[in-house]
Design a protein around this motif. Structure first.
Motif, PDB file in Angstrom:
ATOM      1  N   ALA A  42      -0.027   5.337 -23.506  1.00  0.00           N
ATOM      2  CA  ALA A  42      -0.114   3.871 -23.466  1.00  0.00           C
ATOM      3  C   ALA A  42      -0.757   3.413 -22.159  1.00  0.00           C
ATOM      4  CB  ALA A  42       1.273   3.263 -23.613  1.00  0.00           C
ATOM      5  N   ALA A  43      -1.761   2.538 -22.277  1.00  0.00           N
ATOM      6  CA  ALA A  43      -2.447   2.010 -21.091  1.00  0.00           C
ATOM      7  C   ALA A  43      -1.614   0.878 -20.511  1.00  0.00           C
ATOM      8  CB  ALA A  43      -3.836   1.511 -21.465  1.00  0.00           C
ATOM      9  N   MET A  44      -1.142   1.078 -19.281  1.00  0.00           N
ATOM     10  CA  MET A  44      -0.282   0.101 -18.622  1.00  0.00           C
ATOM     11  C   MET A  44      -0.961  -0.426 -17.358  1.00  0.00           C
ATOM     12  SD  MET A  44       2.261   0.238 -20.724  1.00  0.00           S
ATOM     13  CE  MET A  44       3.411  -0.827 -19.854  1.00  0.00           C
ATOM     14  N   LYS A  45      -0.569  -1.611 -16.963  1.00  0.00           N
ATOM     15  CA  LYS A  45      -1.089  -2.197 -15.728  1.00  0.00           C
ATOM     16  C   LYS A  45       0.071  -2.720 -14.898  1.00  0.00           C
ATOM     17  CE  LYS A  45      -4.127  -5.890 -13.963  1.00  0.00           C
ATOM     18  NZ  LYS A  45      -4.987  -7.037 -14.330  1.00  0.00           N
ATOM     19  N   LEU A  46       0.074  -2.359 -13.603  1.00  0.00           N
ATOM     20  CA  LEU A  46       1.070  -2.906 -12.691  1.00  0.00           C
ATOM     21  C   LEU A  46       0.363  -3.533 -11.500  1.00  0.00           C
ATOM     22  CD1 LEU A  46       1.625  -1.095  -9.845  1.00  0.00           C
ATOM     23  CD2 LEU A  46       2.472   0.529 -11.526  1.00  0.00           C
ATOM     24  N   THR A  47       1.041  -4.478 -10.878  1.00  0.00           N
ATOM     25  CA  THR A  47       0.555  -5.089  -9.653  1.00  0.00           C
ATOM     26  C   THR A  47       1.538  -4.781  -8.542  1.00  0.00           C
ATOM     27  OG1 THR A  47      -0.529  -6.869 -10.875  1.00  0.00           O
ATOM     28  CG2 THR A  47      -0.161  -7.219  -8.525  1.00  0.00           C
ATOM     29  N   MET A  48       1.022  -4.237  -7.442  1.00  0.00           N
ATOM     30  CA  MET A  48       1.840  -3.891  -6.285  1.00  0.00           C
ATOM     31  C   MET A  48       1.736  -5.013  -5.257  1.00  0.00           C
ATOM     32  SD  MET A  48       1.298  -0.653  -3.720  1.00  0.00           S
ATOM     33  CE  MET A  48       2.212  -0.503  -2.182  1.00  0.00           C
ATOM     34  N   TYR A  49       2.878  -5.566  -4.867  1.00  0.00           N
ATOM     35  CA  TYR A  49       2.921  -6.640  -3.873  1.00  0.00           C
ATOM     36  C   TYR A  49       3.655  -6.161  -2.619  1.00  0.00           C
ATOM     37  CZ  TYR A  49       1.895  -9.893  -7.747  1.00  0.00           C
ATOM     38  OH  TYR A  49       1.338 -10.553  -8.829  1.00  0.00           O
ATOM     39  N   GLU A  50       3.133  -6.545  -1.459  1.00  0.00           N
ATOM     40  CA  GLU A  50       3.845  -6.319  -0.202  1.00  0.00           C
ATOM     41  C   GLU A  50       4.838  -7.451   0.008  1.00  0.00           C
ATOM     42  OE1 GLU A  50       2.889  -5.934   4.613  1.00  0.00           O
ATOM     43  OE2 GLU A  50       1.301  -6.446   3.189  1.00  0.00           O
ATOM     44  N   LEU A  51       6.073  -7.113   0.443  1.00  0.00           N
ATOM     45  CA  LEU A  51       7.055  -8.148   0.739  1.00  0.00           C
ATOM     46  C   LEU A  51       6.745  -8.803   2.082  1.00  0.00           C
ATOM     47  CD1 LEU A  51      10.460  -6.587  -0.388  1.00  0.00           C
ATOM     48  CD2 LEU A  51       8.775  -7.854  -1.731  1.00  0.00           C
ATOM     49  N   ASP A  52       7.081 -10.069   2.178  1.00  0.00           N
ATOM     50  CA  ASP A  52       6.856 -10.817   3.412  1.00  0.00           C
ATOM     51  C   ASP A  52       8.008 -10.650   4.393  1.00  0.00           C
ATOM     52  OD1 ASP A  52       5.333 -12.875   4.955  1.00  0.00           O
ATOM     53  OD2 ASP A  52       7.176 -14.034   4.637  1.00  0.00           O
ATOM     54  N   LYS A  53       9.199 -10.373   3.881  1.00  0.00           N
ATOM     55  CA  LYS A  53      10.394 -10.257   4.709  1.00  0.00           C
ATOM     56  C   LYS A  53      11.378  -9.326   4.014  1.00  0.00           C
ATOM     57  CE  LYS A  53      12.031 -14.478   2.475  1.00  0.00           C
ATOM     58  NZ  LYS A  53      12.447 -15.884   2.639  1.00  0.00           N
ATOM     59  N   PRO A  54      12.327  -8.767   4.780  1.00  0.00           N
ATOM     60  CA  PRO A  54      13.318  -7.889   4.145  1.00  0.00           C
ATOM     61  C   PRO A  54      14.188  -8.670   3.163  1.00  0.00           C
ATOM     62  CG  PRO A  54      13.302  -7.594   6.531  1.00  0.00           C
ATOM     63  CD  PRO A  54      12.474  -8.813   6.243  1.00  0.00           C
ATOM     64  N   ILE A  55      14.636  -7.982   2.151  1.00  0.00           N
ATOM     65  CA  ILE A  55      15.576  -8.589   1.220  1.00  0.00           C
ATOM     66  C   ILE A  55      16.888  -8.845   1.955  1.00  0.00           C
ATOM     67  CG2 ILE A  55      16.839  -8.253  -0.933  1.00  0.00           C
ATOM     68  CD1 ILE A  55      13.848  -8.660  -1.285  1.00  0.00           C
ATOM     69  N   GLU A  94       2.013 -13.691   1.284  1.00  0.00           N
ATOM     70  CA  GLU A  94       0.704 -14.247   0.965  1.00  0.00           C
ATOM     71  C   GLU A  94      -0.343 -13.601   1.868  1.00  0.00           C
ATOM     72  OE1 GLU A  94      -1.514 -18.628   0.705  1.00  0.00           O
ATOM     73  OE2 GLU A  94       0.639 -18.486   1.100  1.00  0.00           O
ATOM     74  N   GLY A  95      -1.390 -13.054   1.286  1.00  0.00           N
ATOM     75  CA  GLY A  95      -2.420 -12.353   2.050  1.00  0.00           C
ATOM     76  C   GLY A  95      -2.093 -10.912   2.336  1.00  0.00           C
ATOM     77  N   GLY A  96      -0.955 -10.442   1.841  1.00  0.00           N
ATOM     78  CA  GLY A  96      -0.579  -9.047   2.026  1.00  0.00           C
ATOM     79  C   GLY A  96      -1.159  -8.160   0.943  1.00  0.00           C
ATOM     80  N   ILE A  97      -0.690  -6.931   0.861  1.00  0.00           N
ATOM     81  CA  ILE A  97      -1.182  -5.987  -0.143  1.00  0.00           C
ATOM     82  C   ILE A  97      -0.917  -6.537  -1.549  1.00  0.00           C
ATOM     83  CG2 ILE A  97      -0.815  -3.716  -1.176  1.00  0.00           C
ATOM     84  CD1 ILE A  97      -0.230  -2.654   1.611  1.00  0.00           C
ATOM     85  N   LYS A  98      -1.954  -6.521  -2.366  1.00  0.00           N
ATOM     86  CA  LYS A  98      -1.848  -6.880  -3.774  1.00  0.00           C
ATOM     87  C   LYS A  98      -2.840  -6.002  -4.526  1.00  0.00           C
ATOM     88  CE  LYS A  98      -2.249 -10.627  -7.147  1.00  0.00           C
ATOM     89  NZ  LYS A  98      -2.603 -12.052  -7.391  1.00  0.00           N
ATOM     90  N   ASN A  99      -2.325  -4.924  -5.067  1.00  0.00           N
ATOM     91  CA  ASN A  99      -3.165  -3.946  -5.760  1.00  0.00           C
ATOM     92  C   ASN A  99      -2.871  -3.968  -7.254  1.00  0.00           C
ATOM     93  OD1 ASN A  99      -4.227  -3.188  -3.353  1.00  0.00           O
ATOM     94  ND2 ASN A  99      -3.296  -1.149  -3.284  1.00  0.00           N
TER      95      ASN A  99
END
Length: 488
Positions: free
Chosen positions: A128-141, A161-166
């Motif tokens: 199955a062809a899947m797509k994910l988006t990786m986001y960098e967090l701005d602050k710790p949980i 905002e402006g961080g890693i988004k792959n």
């Protein structure tokens, strides 16, 4: 003579008393009781669950169409990274001057950086062809908060905002790889995300990749790498992985590994080596899974009256009302030594359901009013108010062999609770069956092997079973079998 007779009478009397005492001491305590048995009907119903505590051994990522409901179940995954206390010297252990990987300004760099998911398994189609988006967090949980499966980091403002988004396209069985690579990963499939692209930190400084950012931060501020807390606060708050397209596969993530690779010389400056520095996301640090399910469909399924459901993740539990008053009626002063109850699984899944919807392997029985506290407080079953049972595949059933302590506990709580107890506590005699995952430890000593349960978490993978029961159960009733010790 009178004195002699009196003496003889005392002797005889004394002997008679001693004989009676000896007779009692030789009588087994079992002879003081009689055994009685009885059975009682138990009522059950389905209990829909909106969200559960998200703590789990594994993370989940993907989207599956539920063959029972035709609704989609989507899982997204967040992780932070662990650093052992005072283990910073084992990370970038090379002297800075020995690092060969440099840029045009002679500053150290990472040759490459990547992030990999090592999978424990998956359900669905490996192609199955899947797509994910990786986001960098701005602050710790935020610490100290209990995170449920409805926690959405994106909606709550944790994404930088402006961080890693792959954006990454992937499948478990990646046909773009050659046969040797795919065969090597067959028993331990992985999903890899390339991070060897330019990265800009919060101060606007640009690095050739994320690994270089980690390296330079380490040599400039080694105190940030003291432990997981300092690392998360000052360097890497974590990443969020969101399923953004595709359907047909759900991956169970065993661990997340962030890899930083660079070249260096040994101290003699004669041999060239490369170093691969790993940062691991594991259950020892914060991991959460965000579940999107069809609540309306779940609620509709739970209305069924001719059976009950066990459905995960964040789906349906089975509520059990125990006939405590009936069990104790006429036996108020007797001891309950055994209370056995069997929940029969209905074996009528479709072929597709068998493939996608596995049966829960382990059930937790816990008081309904204590359900949230059990998971929030990381409790372990005590065999008094909470119990575990495993699926018996031969008999298609879950058996709780002896919950007598629970029956006695509930009855005592009611009798000591006062006249308004049942009104104030309407769930006093209700328990819930919850599919769970357990972490166990095995120890062998002097030829004896013992297994202890170290952790119990909500089952987060996709499972589903129907149990005999329900308010209008057309089959044989569920019964609890009781053994009493009655005082003579």
């Amino acid at each position: 003579m009178i004195g002699i007779v009196f003496s003889m009478m005392m002797t005889i009397s004394s002997c008679e008393e001693d004989t009676a005492s000896i007779g009692k001491s030789l009588t087994s305590n079992v002879d003081l009781f009689t055994i009685a048995t009885d059975t009682f009907d138990v009522t059950t119903r389905s209990l829909p669950v909106d969200a559960v505590i998200s703590k789990s051994t594994y993370g989940y990522l993907g989207r599956i169409k539920d063959p029972e409901t035709s609704a989609y179940i989507t899982s997204d995954f967040l992780t932070q990274f662990a650093i052992l206390e005072n283990a910073r010297d084992s990370l970038f252990h090379v002297k800075k001057e020995n690092i060969v990987s440099r840029d045009d300004n002679n500053e150290i760099i990472a040759d490459s950086c990547s992030l990999s998911f090592v999978l424990n398994g998956y359900v669905g189609d490996s192609l199955a062809a899947m797509k994910l988006t990786m986001y960098e967090l701005d602050k710790p949980i935020e610490e100290g908060r209990k995170y449920y499966t409805n926690f959405d980091p994106e909606a709550e403002g944790y994404i930088r905002e402006g961080g890693i988004k792959n954006n990454i396209m992937f499948s478990i069985n990646d046909l773009t790889k050659n046969d040797s690579i795919r065969n090597a990963r067959k028993n331990s499939p992985t999903i890899t995300i390339n991070l060897s692209t330019p990265y800009t930190d919060k101060n606007g400084k640009v690095y050739n990749n994320y690994g270089t950012y980690l390296m330079r931060t380490y040599y400039e501020h080694p105190e940030y790498f003291k432990n997981s807390f300092t690392f998360t606060k000052n360097v890497c708050p974590g990443f969020y992985f969101k399923t953004t397209d595709g359907v047909g596969m759900m991956a169970e993530i065993y661990t997340t590994r962030l890899n930083v690779i660079y070249d260096f010389l040994d101290d003699s400056e004669t041999e060239l080596y490369y170093d691969n520095v790993p940062f691991y996301g594991t259950e020892e640090v914060l991991q959460t899974t965000h579940i999107t399910n069809n609540k309306e469909m779940i609620d509709e399924m739970a209305k069924e009256t001719k059976w009950t459901y066990l459905k995960t993740p964040a789906g349906i539990y089975t509520e059990v009302e125990l006939p405590v008053d009936q069990i104790k009626l006429g036996h108020e002063n007797d001891t309950i030594t055994s209370a056995k109850i069997v929940f029969q699984k209905m074996n009528d899944k479709t072929e597709l359901s068998e493939v996608l919807l596995k049966d829960p392997t382990t059930l937790l029985m816990v008081e309904k009013d204590s359900l949230s506290n059990f998971f929030e407080n990381n409790e372990i079953p005590d065999n008094i108010t909470s119990y575990l049972a495993s699926l018996n595949t031969k008999y298609n059933s879950y058996t709780f062999n002896n919950i007598s302590s629970l029956i006695n506990y509930l009855y005592l709580k009611k009798t000591e609770g006062g006249a308004n107890f049942t009104t104030e506590h309407p769930n006093w005699n209700k328990v819930v069956l919850v599919p769970v995952q357990t972490t166990t430890a095995t120890k062998t000593s002097y030829g004896t092997t013992t297994t202890t349960v170290g952790a119990v978490n909500n089952e987060m993978s996709i499972t589903s079973s129907r149990l005999v029961g329900g308010p209008e159960n057309p089959r044989d009733p569920i019964r609890i079998s009781i053994i009493y010790n009655k005082n003579k």
